[in-house]
Structure formats: C-alpha cells, structure tokens
Design an enzyme around this catalytic site. Structure first.
Site, short mmCIF file in Angstrom:
data_model
loop_
_atom_site.label_atom_id
_atom_site.label_comp_id
_atom_site.label_asym_id
_atom_site.label_seq_id
_atom_site.Cartn_x
_atom_site.Cartn_y
_atom_site.Cartn_z
N HIS A 134 1.10 0.39 -4.81
CA HIS A 134 2.02 -0.49 -4.08
C HIS A 134 2.54 -1.51 -5.11
CE1 HIS A 134 3.03 -3.83 -1.35
NE2 HIS A 134 3.02 -2.97 -0.35
N ASP A 211 -7.48 -2.00 -5.29
CA ASP A 211 -6.65 -2.47 -4.19
C ASP A 211 -7.20 -1.82 -2.92
OD1 ASP A 211 -4.77 -2.86 -2.24
OD2 ASP A 211 -3.04 -2.20 -3.44
N GLN A 214 -5.50 -0.74 2.07
CA GLN A 214 -5.53 0.34 3.06
C GLN A 214 -6.94 0.86 3.31
OE1 GLN A 214 -2.92 0.75 4.72
NE2 GLN A 214 -1.56 -0.34 3.32
N LYS A 237 -4.04 -6.32 7.98
CA LYS A 237 -4.06 -4.86 8.10
C LYS A 237 -5.36 -4.39 8.75
CE LYS A 237 -1.22 -4.12 3.96
NZ LYS A 237 0.13 -3.86 4.43
N CYS A 384 7.41 -0.25 -0.44
CA CYS A 384 6.98 -1.08 -1.58
C CYS A 384 6.30 -0.23 -2.65
CB CYS A 384 6.06 -2.21 -1.14
SG CYS A 384 6.81 -3.33 0.01
#
Lengths: 426, 135
Positions: A134, A211, A214, A237, A384
């Site tokens: 991303h 990261d 998600q 999220k 993104c």
C-alpha cells in the site's frame, strides 16, 4: 452463541451466526438506494459495533479529562482507561505493554518508524520493500531512501500473486538495513509468508517492519512469534474508530531509538536547552493523544476477540470461497489475486476475503456505480497501490472485501449487481 | 433501478465511440491522466485557418470519461477554434445530458481538461511561431 457445525453441504455454514453479528452494527441496518445496504468495503474501513460507539460516547460523557496530567480523580480515571486500552491491545497482539505506541493510524505508524530508523541508515544502504505494498508502506521508505541516499529494492510477485520468495532471497543481502513488508495485500488478498521474510532479514541483521493493517483484523497475530521489530496497524479497520492506530516496536529497539516528535507527554525533564525523554511508550507519544479513540479501540479489540472464538475466521474463509466460485461463473470476469483453487488444494498461497477483479465489459468505476445503485458498496480504483497496478498493467480494479458481519445474502446481492453490469455493458 | 447515468446515449458513445484513434496529421496533441481511476485520454487536433479541421481522441477508462470524449469530439469537429476557446464545463454536462455525482466529475471533465490544455499548447506554439516570424 454456540458455533455452528461446519460439516454440512452448505457453502456458508456459519451464515446464521454472521446474520446475528450483523445486528451489532447499527449502520448495516440502514437502506441505500431503496435497498438494504450491503457493505463490501471493509478493507477500506470496517463498520462499528454499538459497543464501540457507546465506549467512545461514554468516555466523553463521563470521563473526559487529559491523561497523565491532572491529579484529580477524573483525570486519573481517564488515564487508567487509556492505559487499560493499551493493555488490551498489547495482549491482543502478544506484545508487552511498553511496546504499544498509539498513533493516528497505520500511515502515521509507518512514517514514524521510518523517521525512527533514519539515523541508523547511511548512504548506500539498502531498504527492501515489496511491489504489493500500500502507498503507506511504500512512500515513507521511498522518501527515506531519497533523503539518506539509500537504495530502494523491491521484491516482485509471482504470476500466482504471491511474493516471489526466490527473488526475496537474492534481494535481501548484507547491504540490506531495513525490510518492510505487508502481511496481507490490500489488493490481492494474498497472505504473505512474512515469517520467512523476517527470517531472511534477521540473518543479515536488517530491521523489519510488518504492515499489519489488513492482517491484524483478520487473524490472531503474535508479534513475539513473528519476530518483527515493528508492526503497524489501524483501529478503524478492526471495528474501532478512525484516527487511532498502533505502532508496535520491540522493547530493546525502542529503548535505543530517539523520539522524532517533541512536545508534552514525551518529556521527563526540560530545561532551556536540553530535554530528557519520558519512559516507554510515552516517549513516542508527544501531545494529547486520541484518548477516546484508544479507549474505543480497546473495546473493539475485546469485541473481535470474542468474535474470533465464534469461528468467524472460518466463516470469512467460507464466504470468500463462495464469492470466488460465484464470481468466476460470470463471463469476462478476472480475479486479480489467488483464485481459490490453491485454498482447496491446501497449497501455500493463502488469502483473505479481499477480492479484486476486472470485467471485460465494464470499467471498475462503472461496476461500482451500478452496484451502488443496487445498494452494494464496493471500492474501485487502485486502492492506494499504484506501483502494484502499474506492474500488473491494470489501471484500476474493482474490489469487494468482507468482514465478520458479511453474509451469504451479501454475496448474492453482489452477484445480482454484477449480472446487471453484464446486461448493461456487454 | 440502475444508476441514471447509463442512458442509451452514454452507452452508445461508450460502446461505439466517434472520432476515436490517433490523427496522423495533427497540429497539436495532448495527453491527460486521471490517476484516481486510471482514465487516460489523448486529444489530437488539426487546426487550420481558425477552424478545427479534424479532431480525434485515444485512450481508455470508464463509460463517463470515454463517452464524454466522444461527445466532445463530435461537438468540436469542423467548428471554429473560438468555440473551443469559449468551452466551459457546463457544455460537457449538457452534452452528457445526465446528472454527474461529485465522485464522477473528474471522469466527466477529463475530456474538457485534455482538449483545453491541447488548445493552450497550440496557442503557445502559435505565439512562438509568430514571434519567430517577426525575427
């Protein structure tokens, strides 16, 4: 609630349970375009359960005061609740309490990590990322490399939409100082073998950032098992409010790093020309934090922990398989990501319920527009992740993504909309 | 009900675009990108004696961006350059004949932006040519 028996011929055996969970989310009962709202963009942000909304409101109604400052009971209560939220988050990811830094979200977490590591890299050092990042895990490193004249190296993906681990082996060398990699792609849905990437980085003594934007909402992560130096994720999220996120950092590393944001809270002692840092984690939390957001995130964490015990991860897997199978019956629809056969074969490429696709007859914007008129919310664009789309030579994709409140009926509504797209454009 | 956007006229211009393809002999051409959705347009103009003698576009993107390019090319074909000089976004909306939601404004106006910038470049080169001629 008792988890349903999954050994049936029903493609989505936990659907009843998901229908019940949906009732926890007030927004999901509203209508859109005269139809029941079908929300399929949880990768962008999830909806919020009533308990989270209540937690945020209750804080402002009953406990609002600045943290770590006042000596009165109200301020102490606010501080206690804020720090309890940190404790819940730390427990959730298997971290120590001092290793959890509250930020405004994944983007600010990764930007902070890049600034924190800046003094530790020098000209000619290599920073390794992947092509599926991303922008928030791409651009901070690209810019750090530019500032420090480092070399930015990028791990490609295979044609099966997984990380190219053979290439990673070659790219991560003794010159590598930082490796930043997403756990789960927000476009492809691929779950990466980040454990192996972290191992490779460790062998050459590189710092690692994962990261988790998600991944954290979808799986029970344990940072100590993962072994990364940093993990970044967002509250919004995972059923929490916007404007709150986390940067986890390994204690030994955080202790030796110097803060990059200065102001109240982060300081122990300030004189005219010097200052000494506060203890961990506050030395990295300058200024009044998002207190209400952190408290509500604590509530969200407790909520999804309970949901996870109800086979909701299995449900999301079932729903994803069902959607992949249904979608691939449409002529001219291509799944941009693992197609699901791998899941059946038990092969290595795993995925979550983030499904990007294109249709021969219609542009993603037009797909989203038609679905919108059917009350179905999906994302269209590059999500993104422009470098990834450029590599795939696809200007834009449409994307559906699921969370714990999505049901078989939602997928069926999606399919009705997609069939309509074919009728209008083909 | 489907979105009101996909009227027959829009779909017709999307599926059967007019004036599509590069012009072999053009006076000026300009390329624009709408990075948010990946819509791409190039407009080609052949300008002679104050007239748009020929016009075409190439590119890809959503139905709104491509239909708008096709409609605009049709509108400007063999018209005086002054018509292009006076072109306003409202004209594009009127050519499309539909309500454009805020999220689709960039798609709808990509053709306008591209062709206006092409004209700007033509203007600059014309000015340059006139200055050179004086020298």
């Amino acid at each position: 609630m008792i988890p349903m028996n999954r050994k049936t011929n029903d493609p989505v055996p936990c659907n009843e349970l998901a229908l019940k969970i949906k009732l926890d989310f007030p927004l999901l009962s509203r209508e859109m375009a005269g139809k029941k709202l079908v929300y399929l963009d949880s990768t962008a942000t999830t909806q919020k359960p009533q308990v989270v909304l209540d937690a945020e409101l209750k804080y402002y109604q009953e406990t609002n005061a600045n943290v770590h400052r006042g000596l009165y009971t109200l301020a102490e209560d606010a501080t206690t609740q804020y720090e309890q939220a940190r404790m819940k988050v730390a427990e959730f990811i298997g971290a120590q309490y001092e290793e959890v830094i509250f930020t405004s979200g994944t983007t600010s977490s990764i930007n902070m990590a890049a600034r924190l590591l800046e003094p530790l890299v020098k000209e000619g050092d290599e920073i390794v990322i992947t092509i599926m990042e991303h922008h928030s895990n791409f651009l901070p490193w690209q810019q750090l490399a530019k500032r420090k004249k480092c070399v930015l190296k990028i791990i490609p993906i295979t044609k099966e939409y997984g990380l190219d681990m053979a290439a990673a082996q070659k790219i991560i060398t003794s010159k590598t100082k930082i490796v930043a990699c997403t756990y789960v792609s927000n476009v492809l849905g691929t779950i990466n073998a980040v454990g192996e990437v972290i191992e490779m980085a460790k062998r050459v003594g590189a710092y690692t950032l994962i990261d988790g934007a998600q991944a954290v909402p979808h799986m029970m992560l344990e940072v100590k098992k993962l072994g990364c130096d940093f993990l970044a994720f967002s509250g919004h999220k995972m059923c929490g409010p916007t404007g709150i996120g986390v940067l986890y950092g390994k204690r030994e590393l955080l202790e030796k790093l110097e803060p990059v944001v200065f102001g109240g809270e982060m300081v122990k002692e300030a004189t005219l020309h010097t200052l000494s840092w506060n203890e961990l984690p506050w030395k990295f939390e300058a200024g009044t934090p998002n207190i209400a957001g952190a408290i509500a995130l604590g509530t969200a964490v407790a909520y999804i922990q309970e949901i996870f015990t109800l086979q909701m991860q299995e449900h999301l897997g079932d729903l994803t398989k069902y959607a992949l199978a249904e979608m691939q019956t449409l002529p001219g629809l291509q799944i941009i990501g693992p197609r699901g056969e791998e899941m059946e074969k038990g092969e290595k490429i795993e995925r979550i319920g983030v499904i990007s696709f294109t249709m021969d007859c219609a542009h993603p914007h037009d797909i989203a527009e038609i679905l919108n008129s059917h009350g179905v919310c999906i994302r269209a664009g590059h999500h993104c992740a422009m470098p990834l789309h450029t590599t795939l030579a696809i200007p834009a994709t449409a994307r559906v993504s699921f969370y714990v409140y999505n049901t078989k009926e939602d997928v069926d509504a999606l399919m009705r909309g997609l069939r309509r797209v074919v009728e209008v454009f083909a | 009900m489907d979105s009101e956007m996909y009227q027959e006229n829009i779909l017709d211009h999307y599926k059967h675009p007019r004036h599509k393809g590069a012009l072999m002999r053009c006076t000026v051409q300009h390329h624009e990108l709408n990075p948010v959705c990946g819509d791409m347009l190039t407009f080609y103009l052949q300008i002679e004696d104050g007239m748009i003698k020929d016009i075409s576009f190439a590119g890809h993107g959503c139905a709104i961006s491509q239909a708008s390019a096709s409609l605009l090319a049709e509108y400007l074909y063999q018209k005086p350059v002054t018509l292009l000089e006076e072109l306003k976004p409202e004209m594009i909306y009127s050519l499309l004949g539909i309500e454009i939601s805020p999220g689709r404004v960039k798609c709808a106006l990509l053709s306008f932006v591209t062709v206006t910038k092409a004209l700007g470049e033509y203007g600059n080169s014309e000015q340059h040519r006139r200055v050179e001629a004086k020298i």
